[in-house]
Design an enzyme around this catalytic site. Structure first.
Site, PDB file in Angstrom:
ATOM      1  CE  LYS A   1       5.421   6.677  16.768  1.00  0.00           C
ATOM      2  NZ  LYS A   1       5.636   5.439  17.534  1.00  0.00           N
TER       3      LYS A   1
ATOM      4  CE  LYS B   1      11.342   7.889  11.396  1.00  0.00           C
ATOM      5  NZ  LYS B   1      11.228   7.800  12.832  1.00  0.00           N
TER       6      LYS B   1
ATOM      7  CE  LYS C   1      10.076  -1.405  13.830  1.00  0.00           C
ATOM      8  NZ  LYS C   1       9.582  -0.992  15.132  1.00  0.00           N
TER       9      LYS C   1
END
Ligand code: AMP
Ligand code: TRP
Length: 331
Positions: free
Chosen positions: A115, A198, A201
């Protein structure tokens, strides 16, 4: 017997759109485990703040997540449903654990590295760096025995266990060392448009995920357009990540074995599989969507339910925190 039940803790951040990966990796298993444990299912709103959030959107997302928990089958009579920010013990225990966690340990967390690398590590928030310590505090505060999560949380759970053991070793038995629960099927649902990453969201591409609140026709379209591998045989193998993902979703939704589904589609192509899978997913998600939308019609009731949950959670949290403080000499 009621008092002898072991405890579960798990949580999801109220950010982005809840998707099929969240359902199969987490929510579905929470519901399945709920009768056998004393459950704490949290809306981890403090974790959501580790990346910038629009306050107006966050408010909406918190209620939406509460509605989705209930719509998936979390029963407030059996499980405590609450917001992390409403139980101040989470932040306080995170501080106590910060003082036993090591910079090297946090620097090795792959989720942080992934991230943070997006916007440059220097400008990542300190909260993002400290995220796994707050997560450890979440679970240890309730002395939970089991943490049902998707595969991507394994490293965070290992750190949590390390911190619990270290604290216990330094200051005396205080925390239960929790076990991880990762489901056999659906622990790592991949993106529909890029099956080597993956399902996420925070993806900017809605076609990459099936949102739990997607309209049935949108679900059908997304599955129809999902990426496919070359060669049309319906068989899961490492060189066919797209078909492996679709078969994995099929298996997780129906509780069947991948091999059994492969046998059923022998001699048939992707088209057939996708068509049937779309119906399986629609059938599974449509009732969840309908219940969630109905619950969202009464936001005051959702807020009241979260308040009641927080009051129950605080009782347990206060006891643990009191003990941890005392062990440290802060009594
Ligand atoms: P998050 O979306 O990061 O808030 O994750 C909430 C829960 O869903 C965690 O238990 C994750 O491990 C799980 N989860 C998230 N994405 C996936 C995925 N693609 N497949 C399976 N589980 C997932
Ligand atoms: N980090 C988890 C995720 O992104 C969410 C989370 C926060 C969590 N606190 C937790 C999960 C405690 C399990 C237990 O998925």
């Amino acid at each position: 017997m009621q008092n002898e039940k072991r405890r579960i803790f798990s949580g999801i951040m109220p950010s982005g759109n809840l998707h099929l990966g969240n359902y199969l990796g987490a929510l579905k298993n929470w519901v399945a485990l709920q009768d056998d444990y004393e459950n704490y299912y949290c809306i981890v709103d403090l974790h959501a703040l580790t990346v910038p959030q629009d306050p107006k959107v966050l408010r909406v997302k918190i209620r939406e997540l509460a509605a989705i928990y209930l719509a998936c089958g979390i029963d407030p009579e059996k499980s405590v449903v609450f917001r992390q920010s409403r139980v101040s013990g989470h932040a306080e225990l995170a501080w106590l654990l910060n003082c036993v966690a090591k910079v090297g340990e946090l620097s090795r967390m792959t989720q942080f590295k992934d991230k943070a690398s997006k916007g440059g590590t220097d400008s990542a928030s300190v909260g993002l760096y400290d995220y796994p310590v707050l997560q450890a505090a979440d679970v240890l505060l309730y002395n939970a025995h089991l943490v049902p999560v998707g595969e991507d949380q394994r490293q965070h759970l290992e750190l949590m266990r390390t911190l619990a053991r270290r604290f216990n070793g330094l200051y005396g038995e205080t925390f239960v060392v929790p076990d991880i629960f990762v489901p056999e099927a659906g622990a790592r649902v991949m993106a529909l448009d890029e099956p080597t990453t993956k399902m996420s969201k925070s993806s900017p591409t809605p076609a990459s995920y099936i949102a739990l609140l997607d309209d049935p026709d949108v679900v059908r379209r997304k599955i129809r357009r999902a990426k496919t591998d070359s060669r049309s045989e319906v068989k899961a193998s490492p060189d066919k990540p797209a078909i492996a993902n679709l078969l994995g979703i099929y298996a997780a939704m129906t509780g069947r074995k991948v091999a059994e589904i492969e046998a059923e589609y022998e001699g048939r192509g992707y088209g057939d599989l996708k068509k049937d899978l779309a119906e399986v997913v629609v059938e599974g998600l449509a009732p969840i969507r309908e219940r969630a939308l109905a619950l969202l019609d009464d936001p005051a009731e959702l807020d009241a339910l979260l308040d009641r949950g927080a009051a129950k959670a605080r009782e347990v949290a206060d006891t643990t925190l009191h003990d941890a403080r005392a062990k440290l000499g802060l009594d």
